[in-house]
Design a protein around this motif. Structure first.
Motif, mmCIF file in Angstrom:
data_model
loop_
_atom_site.group_PDB
_atom_site.id
_atom_site.type_symbol
_atom_site.label_atom_id
_atom_site.label_comp_id
_atom_site.label_asym_id
_atom_site.label_seq_id
_atom_site.Cartn_x
_atom_site.Cartn_y
_atom_site.Cartn_z
ATOM 1 N N ASN B 111 0.852 -1.176 0.000
ATOM 2 C CA ASN B 111 0.000 0.000 0.000
ATOM 3 C C ASN B 111 0.895 1.236 0.000
ATOM 4 O OD1 ASN B 111 -2.327 1.568 0.048
ATOM 5 N ND2 ASN B 111 -3.293 0.294 1.610
ATOM 6 N N ALA B 112 0.267 2.380 0.041
ATOM 7 C CA ALA B 112 1.009 3.634 0.115
ATOM 8 C C ALA B 112 0.111 4.658 0.783
ATOM 9 C CB ALA B 112 1.397 4.107 -1.286
ATOM 10 N N THR B 113 0.729 5.635 1.403
ATOM 11 C CA THR B 113 -0.048 6.694 2.052
ATOM 12 C C THR B 113 0.576 8.047 1.723
ATOM 13 O OG1 THR B 113 1.301 6.529 4.058
ATOM 14 C CG2 THR B 113 -0.744 5.257 4.019
ATOM 15 N N THR B 114 -0.275 9.050 1.644
ATOM 16 C CA THR B 114 0.207 10.414 1.465
ATOM 17 C C THR B 114 -0.150 11.200 2.719
ATOM 18 O OG1 THR B 114 -0.172 10.278 -0.904
ATOM 19 C CG2 THR B 114 0.074 12.476 0.020
ATOM 20 N N GLY B 115 0.840 11.835 3.292
ATOM 21 C CA GLY B 115 0.603 12.620 4.499
ATOM 22 C C GLY B 115 1.001 14.062 4.280
ATOM 23 N N VAL B 116 1.094 14.799 5.372
ATOM 24 C CA VAL B 116 1.489 16.196 5.282
ATOM 25 C C VAL B 116 2.974 16.291 4.936
ATOM 26 C CG1 VAL B 116 1.755 18.336 6.603
ATOM 27 C CG2 VAL B 116 -0.288 16.926 6.899
ATOM 28 N N ASP B 117 3.790 15.466 5.580
ATOM 29 C CA ASP B 117 5.241 15.584 5.452
ATOM 30 C C ASP B 117 5.869 14.645 4.434
ATOM 31 O OD1 ASP B 117 5.627 17.514 7.520
ATOM 32 O OD2 ASP B 117 5.228 15.937 8.977
ATOM 33 N N ARG B 118 5.175 13.582 4.108
ATOM 34 C CA ARG B 118 5.828 12.595 3.257
ATOM 35 C C ARG B 118 4.811 11.715 2.550
ATOM 36 N NH1 ARG B 118 5.240 10.211 8.151
ATOM 37 N NH2 ARG B 118 4.770 7.983 8.113
ATOM 38 N N VAL B 119 5.300 11.051 1.486
ATOM 39 C CA VAL B 119 4.548 9.977 0.845
ATOM 40 C C VAL B 119 5.315 8.690 1.162
ATOM 41 C CG1 VAL B 119 3.565 9.103 -1.298
ATOM 42 C CG2 VAL B 119 3.878 11.552 -0.982
ATOM 43 N N THR B 120 4.594 7.661 1.555
ATOM 44 C CA THR B 120 5.246 6.431 2.014
ATOM 45 C C THR B 120 4.711 5.242 1.234
ATOM 46 O OG1 THR B 120 5.263 7.422 4.220
ATOM 47 C CG2 THR B 120 5.831 5.093 4.075
ATOM 48 N N TYR B 121 5.620 4.493 0.654
ATOM 49 C CA TYR B 121 5.264 3.276 -0.088
ATOM 50 C C TYR B 121 5.797 2.086 0.704
ATOM 51 C CZ TYR B 121 4.832 6.801 -3.707
ATOM 52 O OH TYR B 121 4.467 7.919 -4.412
ATOM 53 N N PHE B 122 5.024 1.038 0.786
ATOM 54 C CA PHE B 122 5.501 -0.082 1.597
ATOM 55 C C PHE B 122 4.902 -1.401 1.138
ATOM 56 C CE2 PHE B 122 1.514 -0.109 4.016
ATOM 57 C CZ PHE B 122 1.110 1.217 3.933
ATOM 58 N N PHE B 123 5.656 -2.455 1.416
ATOM 59 C CA PHE B 123 5.128 -3.802 1.189
ATOM 60 C C PHE B 123 5.738 -4.755 2.200
ATOM 61 C CE2 PHE B 123 9.003 -4.060 -1.437
ATOM 62 C CZ PHE B 123 9.509 -5.304 -1.053
ATOM 63 N N THR B 124 5.032 -5.842 2.436
ATOM 64 C CA THR B 124 5.580 -6.961 3.197
ATOM 65 C C THR B 124 5.431 -8.197 2.326
ATOM 66 O OG1 THR B 124 5.021 -5.995 5.343
ATOM 67 C CG2 THR B 124 5.372 -8.381 5.284
ATOM 68 N N ALA B 125 6.520 -8.930 2.169
ATOM 69 C CA ALA B 125 6.489 -10.139 1.337
ATOM 70 C C ALA B 125 7.283 -11.229 2.029
ATOM 71 C CB ALA B 125 7.085 -9.863 -0.033
ATOM 72 N N TYR B 187 -4.450 24.015 2.139
ATOM 73 C CA TYR B 187 -4.011 22.923 1.250
ATOM 74 C C TYR B 187 -2.761 22.228 1.773
ATOM 75 C CZ TYR B 187 -1.365 26.994 -0.197
ATOM 76 O OH TYR B 187 -0.598 28.118 -0.175
ATOM 77 N N ARG B 188 -1.965 22.971 2.551
ATOM 78 C CA ARG B 188 -0.730 22.348 3.067
ATOM 79 C C ARG B 188 -1.039 21.283 4.111
ATOM 80 N NH1 ARG B 188 2.831 27.179 5.049
ATOM 81 N NH2 ARG B 188 4.023 25.435 5.934
ATOM 82 N N PHE B 189 -2.262 21.337 4.619
ATOM 83 C CA PHE B 189 -2.652 20.365 5.641
ATOM 84 C C PHE B 189 -3.680 19.396 5.075
ATOM 85 C CE2 PHE B 189 -3.564 19.339 10.174
ATOM 86 C CZ PHE B 189 -2.267 19.391 10.640
ATOM 87 N N ASP B 190 -3.718 19.274 3.772
ATOM 88 C CA ASP B 190 -4.754 18.454 3.145
ATOM 89 C C ASP B 190 -4.126 17.471 2.154
ATOM 90 O OD1 ASP B 190 -6.987 17.362 2.063
ATOM 91 O OD2 ASP B 190 -7.863 19.224 1.343
ATOM 92 N N PRO B 191 -3.615 16.359 2.652
ATOM 93 C CA PRO B 191 -2.944 15.399 1.753
ATOM 94 C C PRO B 191 -3.880 14.803 0.707
ATOM 95 C CG PRO B 191 -2.479 14.900 4.063
ATOM 96 C CD PRO B 191 -3.559 15.928 4.052
ATOM 97 N N LEU B 192 -5.166 14.772 1.016
ATOM 98 C CA LEU B 192 -6.104 14.215 0.042
ATOM 99 C C LEU B 192 -6.063 15.024 -1.245
ATOM 100 C CD1 LEU B 192 -8.313 12.022 -0.246
ATOM 101 C CD2 LEU B 192 -9.959 13.713 0.573
#
Lengths: 474, 462
Positions: B111-125, B187-192
């Motif tokens: 999955n991945a998430t977008t936040g205020v400070d960063r975008v994070t991509y991750f997986f577990t395999a 907008y700076r506080f709106d990752p959506l």
């Protein structure tokens, strides 16, 4: 008597700070130099655990009978944390009893024993570095704790103290009942949750009056009900204890004996044991409903299907089948057409497995026919071998991912013991994943993607109930 | 460079009322050892490796400093939409279905998430599949395929995500609250993101954003689980070593100042909901400007959940359904927020009680030393438990890195236990007492009129 916190902090901080500072310095040095050749690292307190690597979860676990209470114990040498679970197989009971038991265990978790104040209880847990949680469940309730392994027995003693001296404050009871009431009331404001709740009610053949009556029962629970609930919860044959961590067996046995010894023997529990499987008891169940939320810009569709008992051979097949269905729905509705942000399928691991489907879409006219076609195809045609291979990997990863910490493994063993009746069946299940054929998976999907309930809640585009009915075969 | 990070897992002595000395009195602290190795590749990519062989799994997290905080009104939503596009394939695997099928075949949960400070991509395999999964992710992150057809389809998915959120009254309320609090900087506080921006953005504009922010010297890679340091180093080098270093997007430059805040601004929203929901917000501490204040605020939030704190008295049979006090601090933005859920008819009574509680809190948090120490222990416990979980630790590291730096993770315990009553009072003075406040009321009937809320609170707090 006042707690002596400053002393405790002094001990803690003097014991840790020196080591940590050196770590920080090393880290900064590494960043500055970009050392491309890191030296070999000692793995410290994180040893290799052969169990999961061998594809099994139960290696080394044991089941004991301690004074009439079932204890599942698994030692994980060197693991820094330990996990404890006490499970109450509280069976079927009326709404009032259900709320009383739920509030009783919530109060244990948050307020602690009557011999302490709530802040003293929380303070003790904080000092011990422990987390205690209560989880109500469809089949059983769970009181769980996680703590540093050398402190596991100390945590057990605190829990024992709370269970032997249960909290009785009417003020606390009102507080927690208020929070429960809010949870129920506010869920109806959100179409996504309302769709889930309504579909579940339809599946369980409950009426709106049942739900209203349940909430009314909550407001009538008194301290006396909670006291009585402790009595029925602490019925020895209904208790299972699971301990996973680097904890000595002798210590676990002695501590459980101390708790069990203090419990009265109940001649007959007024609340009956869980009913036998109800799967198949409602053939042809095809319930649907549409709940309009005019302000909502999208529709939320929730569907539940009655599955096989969790101890049935069909369980693994259905689980693989739902993983395949999940992939197809995601691919066809979201990835290929962009018709939904969230869509999928998954099982709920109850004594009777329940299949769950969901979809949130602002284009129900396009998305629902795709869902219908996808379900219909899987009822008629077997999945492909490559789909089955992917589903095996996915399910196996999910199981391992849920079990790679002491708390996770503790939960997995407890789930399988209380849901299937035998913790060792998790390994049978893992083995089955590799042996089930596409035909067997297809058979399970054909059998179980039938009796169900589907509800849509929301607004925006037109949505007719007939579109939901089309998801359920005649 | 590698080290075994030792952090004490808990503390020792306690004496409790009526029970005599507890059994863990005088026992030494337990330590958790994290074999944490930090490297910086030649291209500037920071790599953290954490071997943990508890299960045959590997978790990978790649974080990029490219959240909503780097966006403005014209591009709010780029980070989020791009996060979606990563899963649409790469130059090496240009077919989106093939890309997805290969990840599915590996059984990788991702999955991945977008936040205020960063975008994070991750997986577990499973560890045997992690190499291939990492290769697929690395290819998409470095050389994504931003085809128009995929983009058009994915923007519909994101619009579906807007619709999903906007069908939740809590989200609608929050968005209005932040609009009042942050004005044109919301907008700076709106990752959506902004619906109109997402509707109109072109592939070329996304490529420009990718070229700016998706550079190795602006990213963090964490590999945790069933691997050795040598294996992790080789994986990182092979999959990310050829990622070209480019100009740093200069995220450390001072953040643009927020517009002036009008005290007492309120909004009343009529909505068909069962309870009356009231939210108050103040501008709070940021990690960049006031890390001590951010931590003090988080601790004060934790204290308000303790059973004997005055804030808990707002909830009960004759009071609110629920009440929360929360402080959230990002790198350049901070919010202090009170949320109340109140049975209709009790609004005034609860607000009058809240006014008294806030007055006490403004004077210094309304907490004693024991409550503060318990909150520290609880927060530190959460930090340690997450650190010991091979899937959670990479997320925790990315969170610290995104808000501040990896050093924040390393020094967290010291910083936490350095917070004292004076720090809490400084927080209360700077962010609560006499500072501008905004509010949103949502109710099925307008039980509280616009403007009345402040009058109720002010009257009681005098």
């Amino acid at each position: 008597m006042k707690m002596l916190r400053p002393r405790a902090l002094a001990v803690r901080r003097s014991g840790a700070r020196g080591q940590r500072v050196s770590t920080v310095l090393w880290c900064l040095l590494a960043l500055a130099c970009g050392d491309p050749e890191p030296p070999t690292v000692r793995l410290g307190a994180m040893p290799t655990c052969p169990d999961l690597s061998s594809g099994c979860l139960n290696v080394g676990a044991a089941t004991l009978d301690v004074g009439g209470v079932r204890v599942i114990y698994k030692r994980t040498p060197g693991q820094p944390l330990a996990a404890l679970r006490m499970l109450f197989d509280n069976g079927t009971r009326g709404e009032r009893q259900m709320w009383a038991e739920r509030l009783a265990l919530t109060m244990v978790q948050i307020a602690g024993p009557s011999t302490r104040t709530p802040s003293s209880w929380q303070g003790e847990l904080d000092k011990l570095g422990a987390v205690v949680a209560f989880t109500p469940g469809a089949d059983y309730a769970t009181l769980s704790g996680t703590v540093a392994a050398p402190r596991a027995i100390d945590l057990w003693r605190l829990l024992r103290e709370a269970l032997r001296n249960p909290p009785q404050s009417q003020f606390q009871l009102d507080h927690f009942a208020r929070l429960e009431q809010r949870n129920v009331v506010v869920r109806g404001d959100q179409p996504q949750l309302a769709a889930q709740d309504e579909a579940w009610s339809l599946l369980m053949q409950r009426t709106p009056a049942d739900e209203t009556a349940s909430l009314a029962e909550l407001s009538t629970v008194r301290a006396g009900d909670v006291s009585q609930a402790f009595g029925t919860l602490l019925d020895k044959p209904r208790i299972t204890v699971v301990v996973v961590g680097d904890v000595l067996l002798e210590s676990v046995r002695a501590e459980v004996e101390q708790l069990v010894g203090a419990l009265p023997t109940m001649s007959a529990n007024p609340f009956p044991a869980p009913a036998a499987s109800q799967a198949g008891d409602v053939p042809g169940l095809a319930a649907t409903a549409v709940l309009p939320y005019p302000d909502a810009p999208t529709w939320h569709i929730a569907g539940y299907f009655r599955g096989p008992p969790a101890d049935s051979e069909d369980h693994a097949a259905l689980r693989l089948g739902l993983a395949i269905l999940d992939n197809r729905l995601y691919a066809r509705i979201r990835d290929e057409r962009g018709l939904a942000y969230t869509v999928g399928a998954r099982p709920y691991f109850y004594r009777e497995t329940v299949g769950y489907l969901w979809l949130s879409t602002n284009a129900p006219g396009e998305a629902l026919p795709i869902m219908q076609t996808t379900l219909a195809e899987l009822r008629v045609l077997a999945p492909t071998n490559s789909e089955l291979t992917s589903a095996r990997q996915t399910v196996r990863t999910q199981i391992f991912e849920a079990s790679d910490t002491p708390a996770g493994l503790c939960a997995t063993l407890a789930d399988w013991q209380l849901t299937v009746g035998d913790r060792t069946r998790i390994d049978t299940f893992l083995t089955q994943l590799d042996t089930l054929t596409t035909a067997r998976v297809h058979e399970s999907l054909t059998k179980f993607l039938r009796n169900g309930a589907v509800v849509a809640a929301g607004g925006g585009s037109e949505l007719a109930e007939s579109q939901l009915q089309a998801l359920l075969p005649p | 460079m590698s080290r075994v990070l030792r952090i004490s897992l808990l503390l020792a002595a306690m004496v409790t009322s009526g029970c005599g000395p507890d059994p863990w009195l005088d026992q030494p602290p337990v330590t958790l050892e994290l074999p944490l190795t930090t490297q910086v590749l030649a291209n500037g990519l920071t790599v953290v490796l954490v071997p943990n062989h508890a299960a045959p799994l590997i978790t990978a997290v790649l974080a990029v400093r490219a959240g909503s905080d780097v966006e403005d009104a014209s591009n709010n939503g780029y980070s989020h939409l791009f996060e979606h596009m990563i899963f649409q394939g790469s130059q090496a695997v240009p077919d989106a279905s093939a890309f997805r099928d290969r990840l599915d075949a590996l059984g990788a949960s991702r999955n991945a998430t977008t936040g205020v400070d960063r975008v994070t991509y991750f997986f577990t395999a499973q560890s045997s599949q992690a190499d291939e999964a990492l290769g697929l992710f690395a290819g998409a992150l470095q050389q994504p395929r931003l085809a128009s057809a995929s983009l058009d389809k994915e923007r519909q998915v994101v619009i579906g995500e807007f619709d999903l959120n906007e069908s939740n009254f809590g989200f609608v309320r929050q968005r209005r609250l932040f609009q009042l609090l942050l004005g044109e900087s919301v907008y700076r506080f709106d990752p959506l993101g902004s619906r109109d921006v997402v509707r109109e953005v072109s592939a070329e504009r996304l490529e420009q954003a990718h070229a700016t922010y998706y550079v190795p010297n602006n990213a963090l890679l964490v590999l945790s689980g069933d691997l050795t340091v040598a294996q992790g180093t080789e994986l990182a080098q092979r999959h990310f070593g050829s990622w070209s270093e480019r100009e740093d997007p200069a995220l450390d430059a001072p953040a643009a100042p927020l517009p002036a805040l009008v005290d007492g601004e309120q909004a009343v929203i009529e909505a068909p909901i069962s309870a009356t929901e009231i939210e108050l917000a103040w501008r709070g501490p940021t990690e960049a400007d006031d890390p001590e204040g951010a931590l003090a605020g988080a601790l004060l939030s934790s204290v308000t959940y303790q059973g004997d704190h005055i804030f808990r008295g707002l909830v009960g049979a004759d009071g609110a359904f629920s009440a929360t006090f929360a402080v959230y601090s990002a790198r350049n933005l901070g919010v202090v927020r009170v949320q109340l859920s109140i049975p209709p008819g009790l609004e005034r009574a609860v607000l009058q009680r809240l006014a008294r509680v806030l007055k006490d809190m403004e004077a210094g948090g309304a907490l004693d030393a024991m409550q503060l120490e318990a909150a520290k222990d609880r927060m530190f416990r959460g930090h340690l438990f997450s650190s010991s979980d091979p899937a959670q630790l990479p997320q925790l590291l990315a969170d610290h890195w995104g808000k501040s730096s990896l050093e924040r993770f390393q020094t967290f315990e010291d910083a936490l236990y350095d917070i004292d009553g004076a720090a809490i009072r400084r927080f209360a003075r700077r962010y609560l007492r006499g500072t501008p406040r905004v509010a949103v009321v949502m109710s099925s009937a307008q039980n509280i009129a616009s403007g009345e809320l402040d009058a109720l609170l002010d009257e009681e707090s005098k």
